[in-house]
Write a protein that holds these residues in place. Sequence first.
Motif, PDB file in Angstrom:
ATOM      1  N   ARG A  31       0.826  -1.211   0.000  1.00  0.00           N
ATOM      2  CA  ARG A  31       0.000   0.000   0.000  1.00  0.00           C
ATOM      3  C   ARG A  31       0.858   1.259   0.000  1.00  0.00           C
ATOM      4  O   ARG A  31       0.335   2.365   0.173  1.00  0.00           O
ATOM      5  N   ARG A  32       2.148   1.128  -0.171  1.00  0.00           N
ATOM      6  CA  ARG A  32       3.048   2.262  -0.090  1.00  0.00           C
ATOM      7  C   ARG A  32       2.702   3.337  -1.119  1.00  0.00           C
ATOM      8  O   ARG A  32       2.770   4.537  -0.829  1.00  0.00           O
ATOM      9  N   ALA A  33       2.304   2.902  -2.328  1.00  0.00           N
ATOM     10  CA  ALA A  33       1.996   3.870  -3.383  1.00  0.00           C
ATOM     11  C   ALA A  33       0.758   4.700  -3.054  1.00  0.00           C
ATOM     12  O   ALA A  33       0.556   5.778  -3.626  1.00  0.00           O
ATOM     13  N   ASP A  34      -0.075   4.201  -2.108  1.00  0.00           N
ATOM     14  CA  ASP A  34      -1.307   4.909  -1.769  1.00  0.00           C
ATOM     15  C   ASP A  34      -1.086   5.999  -0.721  1.00  0.00           C
ATOM     16  O   ASP A  34      -2.003   6.778  -0.434  1.00  0.00           O
ATOM     17  N   ILE A  35       0.111   6.067  -0.129  1.00  0.00           N
ATOM     18  CA  ILE A  35       0.374   7.057   0.920  1.00  0.00           C
ATOM     19  C   ILE A  35       0.536   8.430   0.278  1.00  0.00           C
ATOM     20  O   ILE A  35       1.346   8.620  -0.638  1.00  0.00           O
ATOM     21  N   SER A  36      -0.223   9.399   0.764  1.00  0.00           N
ATOM     22  CA  SER A  36      -0.156  10.754   0.206  1.00  0.00           C
ATOM     23  C   SER A  36       1.127  11.449   0.643  1.00  0.00           C
ATOM     24  O   SER A  36       1.758  11.078   1.643  1.00  0.00           O
ATOM     25  N   ASP A  37       1.491  12.500  -0.086  1.00  0.00           N
ATOM     26  CA  ASP A  37       2.690  13.280   0.262  1.00  0.00           C
ATOM     27  C   ASP A  37       2.531  13.944   1.627  1.00  0.00           C
ATOM     28  O   ASP A  37       3.497  14.041   2.399  1.00  0.00           O
ATOM     29  N   THR A  38       1.312  14.383   1.929  1.00  0.00           N
ATOM     30  CA  THR A  38       1.063  15.020   3.219  1.00  0.00           C
ATOM     31  C   THR A  38       1.272  14.044   4.363  1.00  0.00           C
ATOM     32  O   THR A  38       1.925  14.366   5.375  1.00  0.00           O
ATOM     33  N   ALA A  39       0.714  12.852   4.198  1.00  0.00           N
ATOM     34  CA  ALA A  39       0.880  11.830   5.238  1.00  0.00           C
ATOM     35  C   ALA A  39       2.343  11.442   5.394  1.00  0.00           C
ATOM     36  O   ALA A  39       2.838  11.247   6.513  1.00  0.00           O
ATOM     37  N   MET A  40       3.055  11.359   4.278  1.00  0.00           N
ATOM     38  CA  MET A  40       4.466  11.005   4.326  1.00  0.00           C
ATOM     39  C   MET A  40       5.278  12.076   5.044  1.00  0.00           C
ATOM     40  O   MET A  40       6.172  11.777   5.840  1.00  0.00           O
ATOM     41  N   SER A  41       4.966  13.347   4.787  1.00  0.00           N
ATOM     42  CA  SER A  41       5.726  14.433   5.397  1.00  0.00           C
ATOM     43  C   SER A  41       5.490  14.529   6.899  1.00  0.00           C
ATOM     44  O   SER A  41       6.324  15.043   7.646  1.00  0.00           O
ATOM     45  N   ASN A  42       4.333  14.036   7.377  1.00  0.00           N
ATOM     46  CA  ASN A  42       4.023  14.099   8.803  1.00  0.00           C
ATOM     47  C   ASN A  42       4.569  12.917   9.581  1.00  0.00           C
ATOM     48  O   ASN A  42       4.455  12.895  10.817  1.00  0.00           O
ATOM     49  N   MET A  43       5.128  11.948   8.893  1.00  0.00           N
ATOM     50  CA  MET A  43       5.692  10.803   9.594  1.00  0.00           C
ATOM     51  C   MET A  43       6.939  11.236  10.369  1.00  0.00           C
ATOM     52  O   MET A  43       7.631  12.176  10.001  1.00  0.00           O
TER      53      MET A  43
ATOM     54  N   VAL B 294      10.004  10.361  10.964  1.00  0.00           N
ATOM     55  CA  VAL B 294      11.351  10.518  10.408  1.00  0.00           C
ATOM     56  C   VAL B 294      11.484  11.857   9.704  1.00  0.00           C
ATOM     57  O   VAL B 294      12.450  12.610   9.911  1.00  0.00           O
ATOM     58  N   ASN B 295      10.509  12.194   8.864  1.00  0.00           N
ATOM     59  CA  ASN B 295      10.535  13.474   8.154  1.00  0.00           C
ATOM     60  C   ASN B 295      10.304  14.647   9.107  1.00  0.00           C
ATOM     61  O   ASN B 295      10.913  15.717   8.957  1.00  0.00           O
ATOM     62  N   ALA B 296       9.420  14.440  10.094  1.00  0.00           N
ATOM     63  CA  ALA B 296       9.158  15.507  11.063  1.00  0.00           C
ATOM     64  C   ALA B 296      10.412  15.830  11.869  1.00  0.00           C
ATOM     65  O   ALA B 296      10.738  17.004  12.119  1.00  0.00           O
ATOM     66  N   LEU B 297      11.150  14.798  12.294  1.00  0.00           N
ATOM     67  CA  LEU B 297      12.381  15.016  13.039  1.00  0.00           C
ATOM     68  C   LEU B 297      13.419  15.735  12.185  1.00  0.00           C
ATOM     69  O   LEU B 297      14.148  16.621  12.677  1.00  0.00           O
ATOM     70  N   ALA B 298      13.522  15.382  10.921  1.00  0.00           N
ATOM     71  CA  ALA B 298      14.477  16.046  10.027  1.00  0.00           C
ATOM     72  C   ALA B 298      14.168  17.538   9.932  1.00  0.00           C
ATOM     73  O   ALA B 298      15.086  18.377   9.954  1.00  0.00           O
ATOM     74  N   ARG B 299      12.882  17.897   9.865  1.00  0.00           N
ATOM     75  CA  ARG B 299      12.496  19.323   9.806  1.00  0.00           C
ATOM     76  C   ARG B 299      12.854  20.037  11.115  1.00  0.00           C
ATOM     77  O   ARG B 299      13.360  21.161  11.107  1.00  0.00           O
ATOM     78  N   GLN B 300      12.575  19.377  12.237  1.00  0.00           N
ATOM     79  CA  GLN B 300      12.867  19.975  13.527  1.00  0.00           C
ATOM     80  C   GLN B 300      14.356  20.236  13.700  1.00  0.00           C
ATOM     81  O   GLN B 300      14.759  21.292  14.227  1.00  0.00           O
TER      82      GLN B 300
END
Length: 387
Positions: A355-367, A369-375
Motif C-alpha cells: 500500500r506504499r503507493a497509496d500514501i499521500s505526500d502530506t501523510a508522508m511528510s508528517n511521519m 522521520v521526516n518531522a524530526l528532520a524538519r525539527q
Amino acid sequence: MSQTVDGSQPPSPSQRSSALSTAVKTSESARQRRKIATLEEKLQVLEAGHAVKQRVTNYYMSQGRAIRRMVTLYDSIEDLIGENDRRCETENDDSSTPASSRSQQYYQDRLQTGYVTLGNVVPWLHERASELEYEEYVQMLKKLRQGADSARGDDTSKLKSLVPDWVNREFKPNPPVNREDKHCRGFVHDVCGRLLCPTELDWQNPIVKAGIRDRVDGYIVTEMSWPIFLYDKYTADQNNLEQGLFKSALLVQAFKAIFTSPSSAKDVDGDGDGANVIENNRRAQKDSSGKKVKTHLRFALSSVTSWRSVDGEFDYIQFWRNIVDFFERAPGRVAQRNVNQLLTWWTRKVFGTSRRADISDTAMSNMSVNALARQRAQLDDAIFDSD
C-alpha cells in the motif's frame, strides 16, 4: 693434478675442512625449531590453497542449489550449455543445415529458454566458463550439478514430512496420513487418492476408485491428466478446466515451505503479508508460479518412497513439462492474459499487496522521520540566526 676450467687448482681436502671449520656453532635445538618453522610455513601455504579451493567448491554448490528451483527441474546443465553452443555454431556456419522436426525444435527451444534463465540465475557462469581450463570447467559444472540435485533432494524430503500434516489438518482423514510411511499414501489412502485423482474422473465413484487402484484400462493415471490437488477447493469444472487451476491451498503451502519457511506455510487463507521477509526473497519472486512445487507436491502425496522420474504410468518429467508449457506456451492472447492474471494472483497470495503507493505526500511528510528532520533543520537555522 687436475685443474679447473679457468686454470686454477681445485681446493684441497684440507682447504675444504678449513672452510667448514669457519661455521659458527649454534644450538641444535634452535636449528631444529627453525626447520620446523619453515615446514609449518610451507604447510600453511598448502592449507591456504586447500581452503581457497574449498571455498570455491562451496560457492559453486551453493549457487547450484538455485538451478533445480528456478531454471530446470530435470535437464542437465551440460545440455543447456550444449544447445546454446549449437546455436552459436549454426549461426556461424554458412552451409545449409537440415530443418529440425517439430518435436525436436520444441525440445531445443526449451533447452535454450533454460540456458537464458540459467544466465539470469547464475550471471557469472558464462565469463567464468571462458576463463577456466577444461578440467576446472568440468569440476565447476560437477559442483553446480551436485548443489542443484542436493537442493531438489532437500525440498522433496521437506515436503514428504510436511504434506501429511497439512492434509490431516484440512481433511481430518481416518486413518490419518502417516508422516513416516509413504507406502500408506497414494491411491491406497482415500484422501491422498482423491487429491491425486484425474479431474475427469470421480473418485467418489466406487467403480472409478477400484479401477484406478487396479490400473484398469480407462482408469490408468498418467501425466496427461491434471490431478485434482492443483485446483482451488479441489474441484474442477469440466466445461472450464482452467478455472481454479494452480490455486489450491496445498500448492501455496508447498511453495511457501520451500521458498520462504515452513512456518509461513501455516497461514494461506488470506493474502501474503507485504511486510514479511518473503517480500525480499528473490528466489521466491523469480519462481512465483511455483512450477517445480507442483511436481514435488504430487510426489509427496504419492506412495513412491524415493525420487524417480516415472511412477507406474505417470511420467514426472512430462508432467513438469506440461506445467511449464501452460505458463510459457500460451496458445493465444486470451490464454496469455489468463496466465498473467494467475501470476498476479500468486504474487499477491505469497507476497501480499503493498500500500506504499497509496500514501499521500502530506501523510508522508508528517511521519516522524521526516518531522524530526524538519525539527533538526529548524533548530540549526534558529541558532544561526541568533548569532
